[in-house]
Scaffold this motif. Structure first.
Motif, PDB file in Angstrom:
ATOM      1  N   THR A 186      23.505  43.843  76.752  1.00 23.36           N
ATOM      2  CA  THR A 186      22.603  44.042  75.622  1.00 23.36           C
ATOM      3  C   THR A 186      21.227  43.482  75.936  1.00 23.36           C
ATOM      4  N   VAL A 187      21.213  42.284  76.498  1.00 24.48           N
ATOM      5  CA  VAL A 187      19.940  41.652  76.860  1.00 24.48           C
ATOM      6  C   VAL A 187      19.205  42.493  77.895  1.00 24.48           C
ATOM      7  N   ALA A 188      19.927  42.979  78.901  1.00 30.62           N
ATOM      8  CA  ALA A 188      19.310  43.788  79.949  1.00 30.62           C
ATOM      9  C   ALA A 188      18.697  45.053  79.373  1.00 30.62           C
ATOM     10  N   ASP A 189      19.400  45.677  78.417  1.00 28.55           N
ATOM     11  CA  ASP A 189      18.908  46.910  77.816  1.00 28.55           C
ATOM     12  C   ASP A 189      17.637  46.650  77.008  1.00 28.55           C
ATOM     13  N   ILE A 190      17.615  45.571  76.244  1.00 28.95           N
ATOM     14  CA  ILE A 190      16.442  45.262  75.419  1.00 28.95           C
ATOM     15  C   ILE A 190      15.249  44.884  76.296  1.00 28.95           C
ATOM     16  N   ALA A 191      15.507  44.098  77.352  1.00 35.69           N
ATOM     17  CA  ALA A 191      14.422  43.635  78.225  1.00 35.69           C
ATOM     18  C   ALA A 191      13.951  44.716  79.188  1.00 35.69           C
ATOM     19  N   GLY A 192      14.728  45.780  79.338  1.00 36.79           N
ATOM     20  CA  GLY A 192      14.346  46.857  80.248  1.00 36.79           C
ATOM     21  C   GLY A 192      14.500  46.483  81.710  1.00 36.79           C
TER      22      GLY A 192
ATOM     23  N   SER B  43      21.357  38.218  85.002  1.00 35.15           N
ATOM     24  CA  SER B  43      22.251  37.210  85.560  1.00 35.15           C
ATOM     25  C   SER B  43      21.478  36.190  86.381  1.00 35.15           C
ATOM     26  N   LYS B  44      20.491  36.655  87.144  1.00 41.87           N
ATOM     27  CA  LYS B  44      19.683  35.736  87.944  1.00 41.87           C
ATOM     28  C   LYS B  44      18.923  34.764  87.053  1.00 41.87           C
TER      29      LYS B  44
ATOM     30  N   ASN C  44       7.781  36.224  87.764  1.00 41.95           N
ATOM     31  CA  ASN C  44       7.514  35.375  86.603  1.00 41.95           C
ATOM     32  C   ASN C  44       7.430  36.162  85.300  1.00 41.95           C
ATOM     33  N   THR C  45       6.768  37.334  85.378  1.00 42.30           N
ATOM     34  CA  THR C  45       6.644  38.143  84.154  1.00 42.30           C
ATOM     35  C   THR C  45       8.005  38.656  83.697  1.00 42.30           C
ATOM     36  N   THR C  46       8.838  39.043  84.648  1.00 39.13           N
ATOM     37  CA  THR C  46      10.179  39.530  84.316  1.00 39.13           C
ATOM     38  C   THR C  46      11.022  38.398  83.741  1.00 39.13           C
ATOM     39  N   ARG C  47      10.934  37.224  84.368  1.00 40.27           N
ATOM     40  CA  ARG C  47      11.701  36.078  83.883  1.00 40.27           C
ATOM     41  C   ARG C  47      11.312  35.739  82.439  1.00 40.27           C
ATOM     42  N   ALA C  48      10.008  35.732  82.174  1.00 47.01           N
ATOM     43  CA  ALA C  48       9.553  35.403  80.823  1.00 47.01           C
ATOM     44  C   ALA C  48      10.069  36.414  79.804  1.00 47.01           C
ATOM     45  N   ARG C  49      10.059  37.697  80.179  1.00 47.15           N
ATOM     46  CA  ARG C  49      10.538  38.728  79.253  1.00 47.15           C
ATOM     47  C   ARG C  49      12.024  38.555  78.959  1.00 47.15           C
ATOM     48  N   VAL C  50      12.811  38.305  80.005  1.00 41.80           N
ATOM     49  CA  VAL C  50      14.255  38.136  79.827  1.00 41.80           C
ATOM     50  C   VAL C  50      14.551  36.883  79.013  1.00 41.80           C
ATOM     51  N   GLU C  51      13.867  35.783  79.321  1.00 38.91           N
ATOM     52  CA  GLU C  51      14.094  34.544  78.575  1.00 38.91           C
ATOM     53  C   GLU C  51      13.746  34.715  77.103  1.00 38.91           C
ATOM     54  N   GLY C  52      12.695  35.505  76.828  1.00 37.53           N
ATOM     55  CA  GLY C  52      12.337  35.758  75.436  1.00 37.53           C
ATOM     56  C   GLY C  52      13.434  36.500  74.691  1.00 37.53           C
ATOM     57  N   VAL C  53      14.019  37.500  75.338  1.00 38.36           N
ATOM     58  CA  VAL C  53      15.102  38.258  74.698  1.00 38.36           C
ATOM     59  C   VAL C  53      16.331  37.381  74.525  1.00 38.36           C
ATOM     60  N   LEU C  54      16.641  36.559  75.542  1.00 36.24           N
ATOM     61  CA  LEU C  54      17.794  35.663  75.433  1.00 36.24           C
ATOM     62  C   LEU C  54      17.643  34.722  74.242  1.00 36.24           C
ATOM     63  N   GLN C  55      16.436  34.205  74.065  1.00 37.91           N
ATOM     64  CA  GLN C  55      16.198  33.267  72.967  1.00 37.91           C
ATOM     65  C   GLN C  55      16.275  33.969  71.614  1.00 37.91           C
ATOM     66  N   GLU C  56      15.646  35.131  71.508  1.00 41.93           N
ATOM     67  CA  GLU C  56      15.638  35.857  70.234  1.00 41.93           C
ATOM     68  C   GLU C  56      17.038  36.327  69.849  1.00 41.93           C
ATOM     69  N   SER C  57      17.838  36.682  70.858  1.00 42.10           N
ATOM     70  CA  SER C  57      19.177  37.214  70.562  1.00 42.10           C
ATOM     71  C   SER C  57      20.174  36.130  70.234  1.00 42.10           C
ATOM     72  N   GLY C  58      19.838  34.876  70.592  1.00 43.03           N
ATOM     73  CA  GLY C  58      20.773  33.789  70.351  1.00 43.03           C
ATOM     74  C   GLY C  58      21.912  33.758  71.336  1.00 43.03           C
ATOM     75  N   TYR C  59      21.738  34.425  72.476  1.00 42.24           N
ATOM     76  CA  TYR C  59      22.800  34.446  73.482  1.00 42.24           C
ATOM     77  C   TYR C  59      23.028  33.046  74.041  1.00 42.24           C
ATOM     78  N   VAL C  60      24.302  32.621  74.093  1.00 43.25           N
ATOM     79  CA  VAL C  60      24.652  31.315  74.642  1.00 43.25           C
ATOM     80  C   VAL C  60      25.783  31.507  75.645  1.00 43.25           C
ATOM     81  N   PRO C  61      25.526  31.248  76.959  1.00 43.60           N
ATOM     82  CA  PRO C  61      26.606  31.383  77.952  1.00 43.60           C
ATOM     83  C   PRO C  61      27.630  30.274  77.775  1.00 43.60           C
ATOM     84  N   GLN C  62      28.834  30.509  78.285  1.00 43.43           N
ATOM     85  CA  GLN C  62      29.875  29.504  78.193  1.00 43.43           C
ATOM     86  C   GLN C  62      29.468  28.275  78.987  1.00 43.43           C
TER      87      GLN C  62
END
Length: 348
Positions: free
Chosen positions: A13-19, A26-27, A37-55
């Motif tokens: 889901t995160v990958a789809d939203i972040a494009g 995963s990286k 850096n730009t890709t990392r920031a985009r992915v981290e933003g989606v992870l934070q907004e989605s509330g995703y929490v890894p085990q």
């Protein structure tokens, strides 16, 4: 996204939203450094907004990726050097590589219709493909795009579409350097033996040869320029013989590949001519054959292994939807002088 429960949020889901690809997400989650850096920031933003929490305490497994390296043929030192670069880079980046041919040796045509070829690669889990020294049709390129397969080409025979990402060498500059080397030795009748006329790298080498002649004030003679069906030894023998049988033969020949140049040397030997005393010959590629030849072949060196490595890294950026500095990369060529060229000795 804020009202979606975190238990429903997956990496996909995160990958789809972040494009981006699942591997890129995963990286980022695993703290890997090989993400822009730009890709990392985009992915981290989606992870934070989605509330995703890894085990807790567990790393997210990065899905294994496989790419195809597709060649028109697999029987020359050129292809072997490119394969070495591709496999070395893939090993460093934990990517699997499947090496195959684009053509069927028995039927001489594409392995399958373009859509079947693309869908077969996709269904087999390929993330993308590198196509080397082959002629791709626009229909094939479009089929790869429809299947969601990223594509990088190395030294394509044609230019199927301007937006297709490519890796090559400075072929025009190499052609200039080859002709200028022969001109510096006093040669004025310089032959050129190339491959298929539709080959984009071959035409660039020819244009470089012509530019060097014009720059030196030497008239271009179309009788000294020949093209064969392939950049191979038999074509070099045949074309070299035709040039050497002219009433006013060349004193030097530029072969647009090492194997073509070695064929010219064989044509000279069959006519009792010595290289470089009677005929200077220069090749293009600088494969192991150039160093093992007798005499050792002067050649324009292509960084073939580096081309393979760059192609892999570029393909992975496309797969991960990371921005490219350029969609067309050309690596520098270099003149390597050995024993097959010498100063012109006058009339034979």
């Amino acid at each position: 996204m804020g009202d979606v429960p975190s238990r429903q949020v997956t990496l996909a889901t995160v990958a789809d939203i972040a494009g981006v690809s699942l591997a890129t997400v995963s990286k980022v989650v695993n703290g890997r450094a090989d993400v822009a850096n730009t890709t990392r920031a985009r992915v981290e933003g989606v992870l934070q907004e989605s509330g995703y929490v890894p085990q807790r305490g567990r790393r997210v497994a990065e899905p294994a990726r496989t790419i195809d390296a597709v060649f028109d043929c697999l029987d020359s030192p050129y292809e072997l050097e490119v394969i070495r670069g591709v496999t070395e880079a893939a090993a460093e980046l934990a990517v699997d590589v499947v090496v195959s041919r684009v053509r069927d040796a028995d039927r001489g045509g594409p392995l399958t219709p373009q859509d079947q070829w693309a869908q077969r690669l996709k269904s087999n889990g390929r993330a993308g493909l590198i196509v080397v020294t082959s002629e791709l049709t626009p229909a094939q390129v479009e089929a790869f795009a429809r299947a969601g397969l990223s594509l990088v080409v190395i030294d394509p025979l044609n230019s199927p579409r301007t937006e297709v990402t490519s890796v090559g060498a400075t072929n025009w500059t190499g052609g200039v350097a080859a002709a200028e080397h022969l001109l510096s030795l006093g040669h004025r009748r310089i032959g050129f033996v190339g491959g298929p006329t539709q080959s984009v790298p071959g035409q660039a080498r020819l244009h470089g040869y012509r530019a060097a002649l014009e720059g030196a004030g030497v008239a271009y003679d179309p009788a000294l320029v020949l093209h064969g069906g392939a950049f191979d030894y038999p074509a070099g023998v045949e074309m070299g013989g035709r040039l050497l049988d002219l009433a006013d033969p060349p004193t030097a020949v530029f072969g647009a590949s090492d194997t073509t140049a070695l064929g010219v040397i064989e044509a000279a030997r069959r006519r009792g001519l010595r290289v470089p005393d009677d005929l200077s010959v220069i090749g293009f590629d600088d494969t192991v054959l150039a160093r093992l030849a007798t005499p050792a072949l002067t050649a324009i060196r292509q960084p073939l292994r580096d081309m393979g490595r760059v192609a892999v890294r570029t393909l992975l950026k496309l797969i991960d939807r990371e921005p490219l500095d350029s969609h067309h990369v050309e690596l520098a060529t270099q003149l390597v002088v050995r024993d097959s060229t010498a100063a012109v000795q006058g009339h034979r």
